[in-house]
Design a protein around this motif. Structure first.
Motif, PDB file in Angstrom:
ATOM      1  N   TYR A   1     -85.031  46.703  -5.359  1.00  0.00           N
ATOM      2  CA  TYR A   1     -84.575  48.017  -5.845  1.00  0.00           C
ATOM      3  C   TYR A   1     -83.834  47.862  -7.176  1.00  0.00           C
ATOM      4  CZ  TYR A   1     -81.257  52.011  -5.819  1.00  0.00           C
ATOM      5  OH  TYR A   1     -80.469  53.101  -6.133  1.00  0.00           O
ATOM      6  N   ASN A   2     -82.885  46.935  -7.237  1.00  0.00           N
ATOM      7  CA  ASN A   2     -82.115  46.712  -8.462  1.00  0.00           C
ATOM      8  C   ASN A   2     -82.967  46.145  -9.585  1.00  0.00           C
ATOM      9  OD1 ASN A   2     -79.479  47.530  -7.537  1.00  0.00           O
ATOM     10  ND2 ASN A   2     -79.448  45.704  -6.262  1.00  0.00           N
ATOM     11  N   LEU A   3     -83.832  45.218  -9.233  1.00  0.00           N
ATOM     12  CA  LEU A   3     -84.670  44.594 -10.255  1.00  0.00           C
ATOM     13  C   LEU A   3     -85.644  45.591 -10.859  1.00  0.00           C
ATOM     14  CD1 LEU A   3     -85.494  41.179  -8.501  1.00  0.00           C
ATOM     15  CD2 LEU A   3     -83.741  41.657 -10.194  1.00  0.00           C
ATOM     16  N   LEU A   4     -86.270  46.414 -10.022  1.00  0.00           N
ATOM     17  CA  LEU A   4     -87.203  47.417 -10.544  1.00  0.00           C
ATOM     18  C   LEU A   4     -86.492  48.425 -11.435  1.00  0.00           C
ATOM     19  CD1 LEU A   4     -89.438  48.052  -7.385  1.00  0.00           C
ATOM     20  CD2 LEU A   4     -90.088  46.880  -9.507  1.00  0.00           C
ATOM     21  N   LEU A   5     -85.309  48.856 -11.013  1.00  0.00           N
ATOM     22  CA  LEU A   5     -84.541  49.776 -11.857  1.00  0.00           C
ATOM     23  C   LEU A   5     -84.203  49.128 -13.192  1.00  0.00           C
ATOM     24  CD1 LEU A   5     -82.027  51.531  -9.401  1.00  0.00           C
ATOM     25  CD2 LEU A   5     -83.960  52.567 -10.606  1.00  0.00           C
ATOM     26  N   GLY A   6     -83.777  47.866 -13.149  1.00  0.00           N
ATOM     27  CA  GLY A   6     -83.433  47.158 -14.381  1.00  0.00           C
ATOM     28  C   GLY A   6     -84.610  47.024 -15.323  1.00  0.00           C
ATOM     29  N   ARG A   7     -85.777  46.716 -14.765  1.00  0.00           N
ATOM     30  CA  ARG A   7     -86.965  46.546 -15.594  1.00  0.00           C
ATOM     31  C   ARG A   7     -87.467  47.875 -16.144  1.00  0.00           C
ATOM     32  NH1 ARG A   7     -90.358  42.135 -15.694  1.00  0.00           N
ATOM     33  NH2 ARG A   7     -89.590  40.254 -14.678  1.00  0.00           N
ATOM     34  N   ILE A   8     -87.459  48.912 -15.309  1.00  0.00           N
ATOM     35  CA  ILE A   8     -87.992  50.215 -15.723  1.00  0.00           C
ATOM     36  C   ILE A   8     -87.081  50.889 -16.741  1.00  0.00           C
ATOM     37  CG2 ILE A   8     -88.562  52.548 -14.922  1.00  0.00           C
ATOM     38  CD1 ILE A   8     -89.337  51.239 -12.211  1.00  0.00           C
ATOM     39  N   LEU A   9     -85.775  50.807 -16.532  1.00  0.00           N
ATOM     40  CA  LEU A   9     -84.827  51.573 -17.354  1.00  0.00           C
ATOM     41  C   LEU A   9     -84.382  50.848 -18.614  1.00  0.00           C
ATOM     42  CD1 LEU A   9     -82.526  53.016 -14.526  1.00  0.00           C
ATOM     43  CD2 LEU A   9     -84.544  54.061 -15.580  1.00  0.00           C
TER      44      LEU A   9
ATOM     45  N   TYR B   1     -74.469  42.488 -18.318  1.00  0.00           N
ATOM     46  CA  TYR B   1     -73.530  41.928 -17.339  1.00  0.00           C
ATOM     47  C   TYR B   1     -73.871  42.402 -15.933  1.00  0.00           C
ATOM     48  CZ  TYR B   1     -69.201  40.320 -15.238  1.00  0.00           C
ATOM     49  OH  TYR B   1     -68.280  39.663 -14.447  1.00  0.00           O
ATOM     50  N   ALA B   2     -74.309  43.659 -15.784  1.00  0.00           N
ATOM     51  CA  ALA B   2     -74.689  44.173 -14.466  1.00  0.00           C
ATOM     52  C   ALA B   2     -75.849  43.377 -13.883  1.00  0.00           C
ATOM     53  CB  ALA B   2     -75.055  45.656 -14.569  1.00  0.00           C
ATOM     54  N   SER B   3     -76.813  43.012 -14.734  1.00  0.00           N
ATOM     55  CA  SER B   3     -77.936  42.199 -14.245  1.00  0.00           C
ATOM     56  C   SER B   3     -77.450  40.818 -13.828  1.00  0.00           C
ATOM     57  CB  SER B   3     -79.008  42.076 -15.338  1.00  0.00           C
ATOM     58  OG  SER B   3     -78.549  41.279 -16.429  1.00  0.00           O
ATOM     59  N   LEU B   4     -76.528  40.252 -14.598  1.00  0.00           N
ATOM     60  CA  LEU B   4     -75.941  38.959 -14.259  1.00  0.00           C
ATOM     61  C   LEU B   4     -75.264  39.017 -12.886  1.00  0.00           C
ATOM     62  CD1 LEU B   4     -74.894  36.076 -15.258  1.00  0.00           C
ATOM     63  CD2 LEU B   4     -72.853  37.313 -15.999  1.00  0.00           C
TER      64      LEU B   4
ATOM     65  N   GLU C   1     -82.852  30.618 -17.489  1.00  0.00           N
ATOM     66  CA  GLU C   1     -83.733  31.560 -18.180  1.00  0.00           C
ATOM     67  C   GLU C   1     -84.918  31.954 -17.312  1.00  0.00           C
ATOM     68  OE1 GLU C   1     -84.816  30.146 -22.022  1.00  0.00           O
ATOM     69  OE2 GLU C   1     -82.781  30.339 -22.825  1.00  0.00           O
ATOM     70  N   THR C   2     -85.426  31.008 -16.544  1.00  0.00           N
ATOM     71  CA  THR C   2     -86.547  31.302 -15.649  1.00  0.00           C
ATOM     72  C   THR C   2     -86.151  32.352 -14.611  1.00  0.00           C
ATOM     73  OG1 THR C   2     -87.379  29.042 -15.905  1.00  0.00           O
ATOM     74  CG2 THR C   2     -88.213  30.311 -14.029  1.00  0.00           C
ATOM     75  N   VAL C   3     -84.967  32.178 -14.038  1.00  0.00           N
ATOM     76  CA  VAL C   3     -84.488  33.113 -13.017  1.00  0.00           C
ATOM     77  C   VAL C   3     -84.304  34.512 -13.605  1.00  0.00           C
ATOM     78  CG1 VAL C   3     -82.571  33.675 -11.477  1.00  0.00           C
ATOM     79  CG2 VAL C   3     -83.384  31.319 -11.628  1.00  0.00           C
ATOM     80  N   VAL C   4     -83.642  34.602 -14.766  1.00  0.00           N
ATOM     81  CA  VAL C   4     -83.383  35.909 -15.389  1.00  0.00           C
ATOM     82  C   VAL C   4     -84.696  36.568 -15.796  1.00  0.00           C
ATOM     83  CG1 VAL C   4     -82.330  37.080 -17.356  1.00  0.00           C
ATOM     84  CG2 VAL C   4     -81.069  35.295 -16.153  1.00  0.00           C
TER      85      VAL C   4
ATOM     86  N   ALA D   1     -85.811  41.110 -21.829  1.00  0.00           N
ATOM     87  CA  ALA D   1     -84.749  41.903 -22.459  1.00  0.00           C
ATOM     88  C   ALA D   1     -83.364  41.451 -22.026  1.00  0.00           C
ATOM     89  CB  ALA D   1     -84.930  43.383 -22.115  1.00  0.00           C
ATOM     90  N   TYR D   2     -83.282  40.682 -20.925  1.00  0.00           N
ATOM     91  CA  TYR D   2     -81.985  40.263 -20.378  1.00  0.00           C
ATOM     92  C   TYR D   2     -81.710  38.774 -20.581  1.00  0.00           C
ATOM     93  CZ  TYR D   2     -82.039  44.766 -17.907  1.00  0.00           C
ATOM     94  OH  TYR D   2     -82.068  46.100 -17.598  1.00  0.00           O
ATOM     95  N   LEU D   3     -82.581  38.075 -21.306  1.00  0.00           N
ATOM     96  CA  LEU D   3     -82.468  36.621 -21.417  1.00  0.00           C
ATOM     97  C   LEU D   3     -81.176  36.159 -22.082  1.00  0.00           C
ATOM     98  CD1 LEU D   3     -86.100  35.430 -22.289  1.00  0.00           C
ATOM     99  CD2 LEU D   3     -84.806  35.040 -20.182  1.00  0.00           C
TER     100      LEU D   3
END
Length: 426
Positions: free
Chosen positions: A35-43, A263-266, A325-328, A335-337
């Motif tokens: 849920y969080n990952l999809l939101l992060g990628r889409i938005l 930071y939220a993604s981290l 970097e692979t994980v992120v 965009a979050y690297l």
């Protein structure tokens, strides 16, 4: 000549209720991460920072709800059927009143929240506030299942909450691009609280229907002991709120939307160990209370779960150190690297906290409250450190490591002191 015969070990074809619950929580955590990952990628980072504030509010609410869940679980273990009905009646009224009061406060000050956190919409806070009474009822429902060891029904409440939030939110974000994403996220959270109420406890339904007990019946409950435990649990859960969420809120306040989104993604990646550790807390609490009630030793069960969390957290820190970097990139995209270099440090802070947290819940279960007070003080210390030292995101993470190491050091010191004292007395 005799031929030796060997018996092939049978493979269990059916999971125990405890194993089913563990598998369910892993799947639920996976669904929440998706849920969080999809939101992060889409938005993208900037828009995701608004959604992340709501997700942080949800985490804060979950800690408040955990107060009702832990108290309900404890007394579901300790009370007979008659007392449990009276207790459920009392705790249900407290939950409804608390939920309505907190929800109304958020609804009334929704515009102030927008100004404080620099969000694009204010209505998302109003929608979130409406759902709070439902969440507290859901927490009591889960606590009663947890205390009665009805793990299948407990697991189902987590499944319905997670699945509804994931499916409804992501579908709406993709199908309704004209609607602000933060509004969709808020509605998804609200509806997931309603779905998470099922299956619903019969005792809670009776409590809602018959709010008055016969005169004299309420004297069967030691209300002072219940309220004392409730307040101490609430205080500890408040420390959890501070330690787990103050960093995201402060970063959102001190940094721009791009940095706050990164930071939220981290934080979402680094906290995976905490959410898995929480699964063991759910299993630990009723077992320790039952063992203490039966006069049996409680330390072996604690040590087993501490070992599990230590091994798991060490593995996660190692992976995030070797392959940041692979994980992120896999979770949030390129965009979050730029935040990848901090991943192992954040995972370390969270891992130390997860281990310390197991000890804290153990002490809470056996009515040892000094660690609860110290956790609160260290939580406040973490806020002070971030307020004083926030010139970069790296410094924010380092302040958390310092605070969490201090917390774990105290918990271990108190554990060994308590054991040594107990051995002398016996």
């Amino acid at each position: 000549m005799k031929i030796a015969s060997y018996t092939i070990p049978s493979i269990p074809t059916k999971l125990s209720p405890e194993q089913l619950f563990m598998v369910t929580i892993l799947l639920v955590n996976g669904g929440n991460y998706l849920y969080n990952l999809l939101l992060g990628r889409i938005l993208g980072p900037a828009a995701f920072s608004d959604a992340a504030i709501l997700i942080t509010f949800l985490l804060i609410l979950s800690f408040v709800g955990m107060t009702f869940q832990i108290v309900s679980a404890k007394y579901a273990v300790l009370f007979s059927e008659e007392k449990l009905v009276l207790f459920t009646n009392m705790i249900t009224k407290y939950a409804l009143l608390s939920g309505i009061a907190i929800g109304m406060a958020i609804v009334l000050f929704y515009q102030e929240f927008q100004e404080l956190f620099h969000t694009k919409t204010a209505s998302m806070f109003m929608i979130f506030g409406i759902g709070i009474p439902f969440y507290f009822m859901m927490s009591i429902n889960r606590g009663l299942y947890q205390g009665k060891n009805l793990m299948k029904k407990l697991a189902l409440t987590y499944q319905t909450e997670m699945a509804s939030r994931l499916v409804l939110t992501i579908s709406a974000v993709l199908l309704l691009p004209a609607v602000p994403p933060s509004i969709i996220v808020a509605f998804g959270i609200l509806l997931s609280f309603v779905f998470g109420l099922f299956p619903f406890q019969k005792n809670i339904g009776l409590s809602l229907k018959f709010t008055n007990v016969q005169e004299g019946q309420d004297t069967l409950l030691d209300k002072k002991a219940i309220i004392t435990f409730f307040l101490l649990t609430a205080f500890y859960e408040f420390t959890q709120i501070i330690i787990n969420n103050s960093d995201i809120i402060l970063v959102k306040h001190y940094f721009d939307s791009e940095q706050a989104g990164l930071y939220a993604s981290l934080a979402l990646i680094g906290r995976v160990v905490y959410f898995v550790a929480w699964m063991f807390v759910m299993l630990l609490l009723p077992k320790v209370i039952q063992l203490k009630k039966d006069g049996q030793e409680t330390k072996p069960i604690l040590m087993k779960y501490v070992a599990y969390i230590t091994v798991l957290s060490s593995f996660i820190v190692l992976v995030t150190f070797v392959f940041p970097e692979t994980v992120v990139h896999l979770m949030f995209g390129k965009a979050y690297l730029s935040i990848a270099y901090l991943l192992w440090k954040y995972a370390l802070a969270t891992s130390v906290f997860a281990i310390a947290n197991i000890f804290a819940y153990y002490f809470l279960s056996i009515n040892q409250y000094i660690p609860v007070v110290v956790s609160g003080l260290i939580g406040l210390t973490q806020i002070v450190l971030i307020v004083l030292f926030h010139d970069s995101l790296q410094r924010v993470v380092e302040m958390q490591i310092i605070a969490m190491v201090a917390l774990l050091f105290f918990q271990l010191t108190f554990f060994f002191y308590h054991n040594k004292k107990h051995v002398r007395l016996t």
